[in-house]
Design an enzyme around this catalytic site. Structure first.
Site, PDB file in Angstrom:
ATOM      1  N   SER B 146      -5.859   1.429  -5.265  1.00 16.56           N
ATOM      2  CA  SER B 146      -6.728   2.188  -4.365  1.00 16.56           C
ATOM      3  C   SER B 146      -8.183   2.049  -4.820  1.00 16.56           C
ATOM      4  O   SER B 146      -8.703   0.926  -4.863  1.00 16.56           O
ATOM      5  CB  SER B 146      -6.251   3.639  -4.312  1.00 16.56           C
ATOM      6  OG  SER B 146      -6.837   4.322  -3.235  1.00 16.56           O
ATOM      7  N   ASP B 222       1.502   3.919   4.223  1.00 19.52           N
ATOM      8  CA  ASP B 222       0.406   4.513   3.447  1.00 19.52           C
ATOM      9  C   ASP B 222      -0.531   5.231   4.424  1.00 19.52           C
ATOM     10  O   ASP B 222      -1.090   4.597   5.328  1.00 19.52           O
ATOM     11  CB  ASP B 222      -0.308   3.363   2.717  1.00 19.52           C
ATOM     12  CG  ASP B 222      -1.414   3.824   1.788  1.00 19.52           C
ATOM     13  OD1 ASP B 222      -2.071   4.840   2.080  1.00 19.52           O
ATOM     14  OD2 ASP B 222      -1.637   3.130   0.780  1.00 19.52           O
ATOM     15  N   HIS B 255       1.362   5.697  -0.533  1.00 18.68           N
ATOM     16  CA  HIS B 255       0.227   5.409  -1.421  1.00 18.68           C
ATOM     17  C   HIS B 255       0.496   5.870  -2.857  1.00 18.68           C
ATOM     18  O   HIS B 255      -0.383   5.769  -3.712  1.00 18.68           O
ATOM     19  CB  HIS B 255      -1.017   6.127  -0.873  1.00 18.68           C
ATOM     20  CG  HIS B 255      -2.335   5.588  -1.358  1.00 18.68           C
ATOM     21  ND1 HIS B 255      -2.770   4.319  -1.075  1.00 18.68           N
ATOM     22  CD2 HIS B 255      -3.324   6.155  -2.104  1.00 18.68           C
ATOM     23  CE1 HIS B 255      -3.968   4.131  -1.629  1.00 18.68           C
ATOM     24  NE2 HIS B 255      -4.320   5.224  -2.270  1.00 18.68           N
TER      25      HIS B 255
END
Lengths: 277, 277
Positions: B146, B222, B255
């Site tokens: 991320s 996600d 995620h």
């Protein structure tokens, strides 16, 4: 049963669930990993009982079991270690009360109303798992860590036809003979030590209970080894009873999830060899 | 450098360390896993940069990298994501300030005194790792998740001779074009968007930076995919630049570390194939 979370992991589903337990009279939370499987298919199930202070979350986060469970296609169930909540008795110490249920049904005040982890793990939760997940309850294994290793050994010894695979990580093998166990069994079950023998793996073996075989890993740098864990007592009891014990002293390992996660895949493979034959 | 903890894990040593950083002017904590190795031997090193809100501990607990790093004999380094402490600026939101350093050297008030994560990750910490651990600094790889995927990509693009392996999990690929990045780069670097281009992977590629190849995993479930992550922009930039991008859309993954841990072994193997040839 309420689903708190699910997430795809290692090809399967890692879930966390909560239900109102009739055994403990509280809400109880547990996690289940279900590997990828065909519709209608059922999979063997491996129970993992956690140690002092833990919830379901410690092994779920740090246990590194999912890759091995996906490979061997085994469901992994991780319960909490005690009832919890404002209306539940507790003790300021971390080795008694909430987070320290010791897998017994307490008979003593103030613990007896809620601390019924034996009934919860042996009876109530298996029925919930059988009803709610794609499991083959004829193919169950059990393992656990420290206090949870004590739980795995004693529950397997008390239920000889239920578990086809038994193992443990750094278990408390003789709670009647070590400080953690004397405090907990005395507190939950009272001073009469005859009542303790049904919750002491070494005593259960001395009294005739048997396992087909057993894998135990134990770190030799575990700070609780000499005072609380005493694998020598398990070795002596298994040798006297003719129980094949694979006891592996692991050089340099401590009592933490660094140790557990290192050997988790071996324990899942041990279970798979016994649950899939 | 102070050792906060070490434990044997997967045949090696998982450590956590703290030092007084001259880049950030604060104490900084990081973790290093060193596989079993011969005395005097040095091993390749894989950097893992974490995402918003994380410290070194998230991947250390939940990343499931140790088995793969032990197998491939690669050192794994996990830094923190920002300076922290009472004297350090912060923002009430979780996507700015402490836990959200975005791997830049801030030029704007109130961030510029401490938020110097570019200097910390690119210059200071590598020197500390090289001096204190058995690493071959000619064999470095980098990955991240991320915001940390953004860090891995941009640091690799800005230092083309340093990293022989680059990959990312669900990276922010074009911070200049998404809300997280616009907020962070605007706050740390100011309103002049030309200053942002050196901290935006897609912009760096458009401006001529290159990688030998690149692995990116991205969960299709996600929740940040469409608004913040935009792998389509990375695909277009790599295609236009001739950078071989292996972009794997992973069905059903979110995620979280359930996603990261599932594909961690693949990223370690990707690094090993490039660092051990």
């Amino acid at each position: 049963m309420e689903t708190l979370s699910t997430a795809r992991a290692h090809g399967g589903t890692q879930g966390v669930y909560r239900h109102a337990s009739s055994a403990t009279g509280t809400d109880m939370t547990f996690s289940v990993f279900v590997p990828e499987h065909e519709a209608g298919e059922t999979l063997p199930v491996l129970w993992y009982l956690s140690g002092l202070t833990c919830t379901h979350a410690n092994v779920t986060d740090k246990g590194e079991y999912r890759a091995a469970c996906a490979e061997h296609r085994i469901v992994f169930v991780a319960p909490d270690t005690s009832p919890r909540g404002d209306g539940v008795a507790d003790d300021p110490a971390w080795d008694m009360g909430q987070g320290a249920g010791f897998y017994v049904d307490a008979t003593q005040a103030p613990w007896s109303p809620h601390f019924r982890m034996r009934s919860y793990i042996e009876d109530e939760l298996p029925a919930l798992i059988a009803a709610g997940f794609p499991v083959d309850m004829a193919a169950q294994g059990i393992t656990g860590h420290s206090m949870g290793g004590h739980g795995a050994l004693t529950i397997a010894l008390r239920n000889p036809d239920r578990f086809r695979s038994v193992s443990a990580f750094a278990p408390i093998v003789a709670p009647s003979q070590v400080p953690w166990g004397e405090k907990a069994l005395g507190g939950y079950l009272g001073d009469d030590r005859t009542a303790w023998r049904g919750h002491d793996a070494v005593a259960l073996i001395e009294d005739g209970a048997r396992l087909p075989d057993l894998l135990v890993d134990q770190g030799d740098a575990d700070s609780f080894l000499a005072e609380q864990l005493r694998p020598d007592l398990l070795r002596a009891a298994c040798d006297a009873a003719g129980i094949p014990l694979t006891l592996r002293m692991q050089k340099g390992y401590d009592h933490s999830y660094n140790f557990i996660s290192t050997f988790m895949a071996d324990h899942v493979a041990w279970a798979a060899a016994r649950l899939r034959r």
